[in-house]
Each structure stands twice: as structure tokens, then as C-alpha cells.
Write a protein that holds these residues in place. Sequence first.
Motif, PDB file in Angstrom:
ATOM      1  N   ARG A  30     -10.758  -5.896  -2.551  1.00  0.00           N
ATOM      2  CA  ARG A  30     -10.150  -4.588  -2.413  1.00  0.00           C
ATOM      3  C   ARG A  30      -9.207  -4.359  -3.574  1.00  0.00           C
ATOM      4  NH1 ARG A  30     -12.156  -1.039  -0.691  1.00  0.00           N
ATOM      5  NH2 ARG A  30     -10.980   0.802  -0.407  1.00  0.00           N
ATOM      6  N   ALA A  31      -9.287  -3.188  -4.188  1.00  0.00           N
ATOM      7  CA  ALA A  31      -8.365  -2.793  -5.257  1.00  0.00           C
ATOM      8  C   ALA A  31      -7.596  -1.561  -4.797  1.00  0.00           C
ATOM      9  CB  ALA A  31      -9.135  -2.475  -6.540  1.00  0.00           C
ATOM     10  N   TYR A  32      -6.286  -1.594  -4.947  1.00  0.00           N
ATOM     11  CA  TYR A  32      -5.450  -0.463  -4.560  1.00  0.00           C
ATOM     12  C   TYR A  32      -4.168  -0.489  -5.379  1.00  0.00           C
ATOM     13  CZ  TYR A  32      -3.392  -4.195  -1.752  1.00  0.00           C
ATOM     14  OH  TYR A  32      -2.845  -5.380  -1.347  1.00  0.00           O
ATOM     15  N   ARG A  74       7.135   1.546   1.302  1.00  0.00           N
ATOM     16  CA  ARG A  74       5.946   1.043   0.612  1.00  0.00           C
ATOM     17  C   ARG A  74       4.827   2.071   0.778  1.00  0.00           C
ATOM     18  NH1 ARG A  74       4.469  -5.026   1.361  1.00  0.00           N
ATOM     19  NH2 ARG A  74       5.980  -5.142  -0.289  1.00  0.00           N
ATOM     20  N   SER A  75       4.031   2.231  -0.268  1.00  0.00           N
ATOM     21  CA  SER A  75       2.901   3.160  -0.234  1.00  0.00           C
ATOM     22  C   SER A  75       1.689   2.540  -0.908  1.00  0.00           C
ATOM     23  CB  SER A  75       3.263   4.468  -0.949  1.00  0.00           C
ATOM     24  OG  SER A  75       4.319   5.118  -0.282  1.00  0.00           O
ATOM     25  N   PHE A  76       0.505   2.947  -0.447  1.00  0.00           N
ATOM     26  CA  PHE A  76      -0.758   2.440  -0.969  1.00  0.00           C
ATOM     27  C   PHE A  76      -1.644   3.609  -1.367  1.00  0.00           C
ATOM     28  CE2 PHE A  76       0.869  -0.550   2.095  1.00  0.00           C
ATOM     29  CZ  PHE A  76       0.667  -1.788   1.517  1.00  0.00           C
ATOM     30  N   ILE A  77      -2.281   3.487  -2.519  1.00  0.00           N
ATOM     31  CA  ILE A  77      -3.291   4.456  -2.945  1.00  0.00           C
ATOM     32  C   ILE A  77      -4.589   3.678  -3.102  1.00  0.00           C
ATOM     33  CG2 ILE A  77      -4.026   6.069  -4.739  1.00  0.00           C
ATOM     34  CD1 ILE A  77      -1.023   6.546  -5.303  1.00  0.00           C
ATOM     35  N   GLU A 117      -3.190  -3.806  -7.422  1.00  0.00           N
ATOM     36  CA  GLU A 117      -3.388  -5.105  -6.780  1.00  0.00           C
ATOM     37  C   GLU A 117      -4.838  -5.273  -6.349  1.00  0.00           C
ATOM     38  OE1 GLU A 117      -1.470  -7.065  -2.887  1.00  0.00           O
ATOM     39  OE2 GLU A 117      -0.088  -6.651  -4.534  1.00  0.00           O
ATOM     40  N   CYS A 118      -5.368  -6.451  -6.601  1.00  0.00           N
ATOM     41  CA  CYS A 118      -6.712  -6.811  -6.167  1.00  0.00           C
ATOM     42  C   CYS A 118      -6.586  -7.983  -5.201  1.00  0.00           C
ATOM     43  CB  CYS A 118      -7.579  -7.231  -7.348  1.00  0.00           C
ATOM     44  SG  CYS A 118      -7.794  -5.932  -8.561  1.00  0.00           S
TER      45      CYS A 118
END
Length: 177
Positions: A30-32, A74-77, A117-118
Amino acid sequence: MIKVPKRTVGARRLLGHGWMPHPNDDEYRRAYLLVEASPADIAQFLGFAPDLGWAEGDDWIHEGRSRGPRKFSRSFIECGLDDQQPLADQIAALLDRLEPSDDGLRAMAVECETTLECVIHSRGSFNWTLDFSLQERIAALGIGFEIAAYPGDYHEEITRYRERLGFRRGENEGEAG
């Protein structure tokens, strides 16, 4: 019809399909973009809301129970691709999504920790090289890059990640991920 032993009924329910595991459950990737900022801050910098996030002080709900207030923002895209796509394709898709907001992203990276991040879980060893053109694109945005690789037998954890992200239905159906 094949009889499933009683002890594997939970696994069948967890997998959400038949008695055989998903053919690719031995690897999850997963990449984000991970940003140490609230969703409101992300929207100000980039002009769009993250896919997932919380602000410091928001109520932390885990498995239907309140765990108290969040201690940090914290946030994730997300990249928009599923975890069976090659990692390079996921990174390219994420960069395609971020690059139109490059000025805001660079400004955000100065203000708060911002990392592409991967995460990789695999049953065997893992070897991968990041294409130089992707390295250039990441560097041009001024963001960090991190790979977290976890070798070992993570079949159940991988399945739960997929369910939480909505790639597979199972026990956590309807749970936001």
C-alpha cells in the motif's frame, strides 16, 4: 462439497468467500501520503480533503467503542489503486493525485511531517527498487519517503487491512478504514 472443519469457520467468515484463501493474500502493499496534520489543515494546503484523518481531541472510536480523545492529528491520502497493483503504479497514481497541488504540498511539508509511505507485508523476503523517475518526482515535491516492510506470515492481518480499506467484504463490513 468439501467439509470445512469447525475451527476454520471463523477464517471462512473473515475471508468472506468460500473456503480457499484469496490467491494473493501472501502479499499486501500500500502506498499513501501520511501527514501529521488535521483534515482541515490538509484542505487548506491542498484544496481537497484527505481520504482519512482526524484532529487532535477528536473522539477515537475503535471497534465500536470510544477510546478517548485523539492525542495528535493525522491524515492519509490514498493512491486510489487496490493493494494488488504493483507498488510503483500505486506511487505513480498517488503522485499524479498530489502534483496538481505541488505548491501547497511543499508549503505543507515545511509546516508538518509529510511522508509518502509504502507498507509491505509478505510471506517471503522482499526486494524492490524505486524507479529513478519516481524518486525525482517525490524529491520535487519536498516530501519524505519511507518503506515499512514486514516479512512473515501475515495472512489474517492482510485480510483485515483489505476489509478495512473496502477491498474485501467480511466481518468489518461497513467499518470506515
